[in-house]
Design an enzyme around this catalytic site. Sequence first.
Site, PDB file in Angstrom:
ATOM      1  N   HIS A 262      -1.838   5.377  -2.385  1.00 55.91           N
ATOM      2  CA  HIS A 262      -1.201   4.604  -3.316  1.00 55.91           C
ATOM      3  C   HIS A 262      -2.262   3.753  -4.169  1.00 55.91           C
ATOM      4  O   HIS A 262      -3.298   3.478  -3.930  1.00 55.91           O
ATOM      5  CB  HIS A 262      -0.105   3.546  -2.662  1.00 55.91           C
ATOM      6  CG  HIS A 262      -0.758   2.497  -2.277  1.00 55.91           C
ATOM      7  ND1 HIS A 262      -0.993   2.566  -0.746  1.00 55.91           N
ATOM      8  CD2 HIS A 262      -1.122   1.045  -2.444  1.00 55.91           C
ATOM      9  CE1 HIS A 262      -1.577   1.492  -0.234  1.00 55.91           C
ATOM     10  NE2 HIS A 262      -1.667   0.391  -1.232  1.00 55.91           N
TER      11      HIS A 262
ATOM     12  N   HIS B  28      -7.664   1.401  -7.726  1.00 55.30           N
ATOM     13  CA  HIS B  28      -8.158   2.335  -6.514  1.00 55.30           C
ATOM     14  C   HIS B  28      -7.202   2.912  -5.669  1.00 55.30           C
ATOM     15  O   HIS B  28      -6.136   2.363  -5.516  1.00 55.30           O
ATOM     16  CB  HIS B  28      -9.313   1.775  -6.005  1.00 55.30           C
ATOM     17  CG  HIS B  28      -8.534   0.339  -5.115  1.00 55.30           C
ATOM     18  ND1 HIS B  28      -8.702  -0.726  -5.818  1.00 55.30           N
ATOM     19  CD2 HIS B  28      -8.547   0.425  -3.775  1.00 55.30           C
ATOM     20  CE1 HIS B  28      -8.168  -1.664  -5.030  1.00 55.30           C
ATOM     21  NE2 HIS B  28      -8.017  -1.229  -3.706  1.00 55.30           N
TER      22      HIS B  28
END
Lengths: 170, 170
Positions: free
Chosen positions: A115, A34
């Site tokens: 990220h 995620h």
Amino acid sequence: MKYGIVAFPSKEVQDFANSYRMRYDSHYAQLPPHITILGEVETDEAGLKAAADYLFNITKDAKAFSINIPKVGTFKPINNVIYLKVDADEELYNLNKALHDSDFGGSSQYQYVPHITLAQGITGDELDDIYGQLRMTKIDFTEVIDRIHILYQLENGSWTVYETYRLQEQ
Amino acid sequence: MKYGIVAFPSKEVQDFANSYRMRYDSHYAQLPPHITILGEVETDEAGLKAAADYLFNITKDAKAFSINIPKVGTFKPINNVIYLKVDADEELYNLNKALHDSDFGGSSQYQYVPHITLAQGITGDELDDIYGQLRMTKIDFTEVIDRIHILYQLENGSWTVYETYRLQEQ
């Protein structure tokens, strides 16, 4: 309970990330790969509903955004983390900013670095090894993120999706 | 890829279920405790989007439903599964029926038994032991389910939520 707000990348990127996470990410079993938009926030049941309502309002006019994943990065020496770097449209930064509004999550002390974590809970030597390998690996994903999710954490550490918000087409 | 359609019970019920699942459910790490409404369906990316659209349409007029969890049950001897029995309003059965329409998932060969799995992938002796204990445990949860989710499965077996659908207040 804790809640968080994330975007899931495509199945292709998730499968790629999991091929590393299964060995190197201590949170592997807690939730799928995620992009965190708002990190863990402590709340109760009423707070979760309020956050969901707030998110509904700010995503009403939010647009889908493109991401490009060109390479890996690391938070070393602050954190022994290796991640997929996510270059995103301004829209993702706007979402992050809206969620750190003082009426909501409060301001963040850190600059937002989108990220997808590949490795955490590893030693410095392990990090150097894995990061060295991954820097030699060709990585290039481009896709559109058109939905984000609010999740809450169970007692065992895993996360359950509470609600999904579609972002409008670009 | 495979997709499925589920409802997640409250955090309280999920934490209760996980306290057994962590030891006895071979799918523990794949997804949080859930009530399956439509089981695993093989599809591709376009099929997932079509399913999401279909689900959007049938949930537009669907209502939230109450569930009561009064005790455990088992699918033994057909399957070595122990589950939390879920008594639900007609609305859940209507959703299940709409999803087994011939235009969508196709008809099911089985009668729909709403449940939350606690144990699977165990031996018959283990089942008898655990089931015996759980039948002596006082179980009584009542709550309202006001959202369902469509999920897809990653290569590692875990599930990612693709979309959430709110059901209207009762």
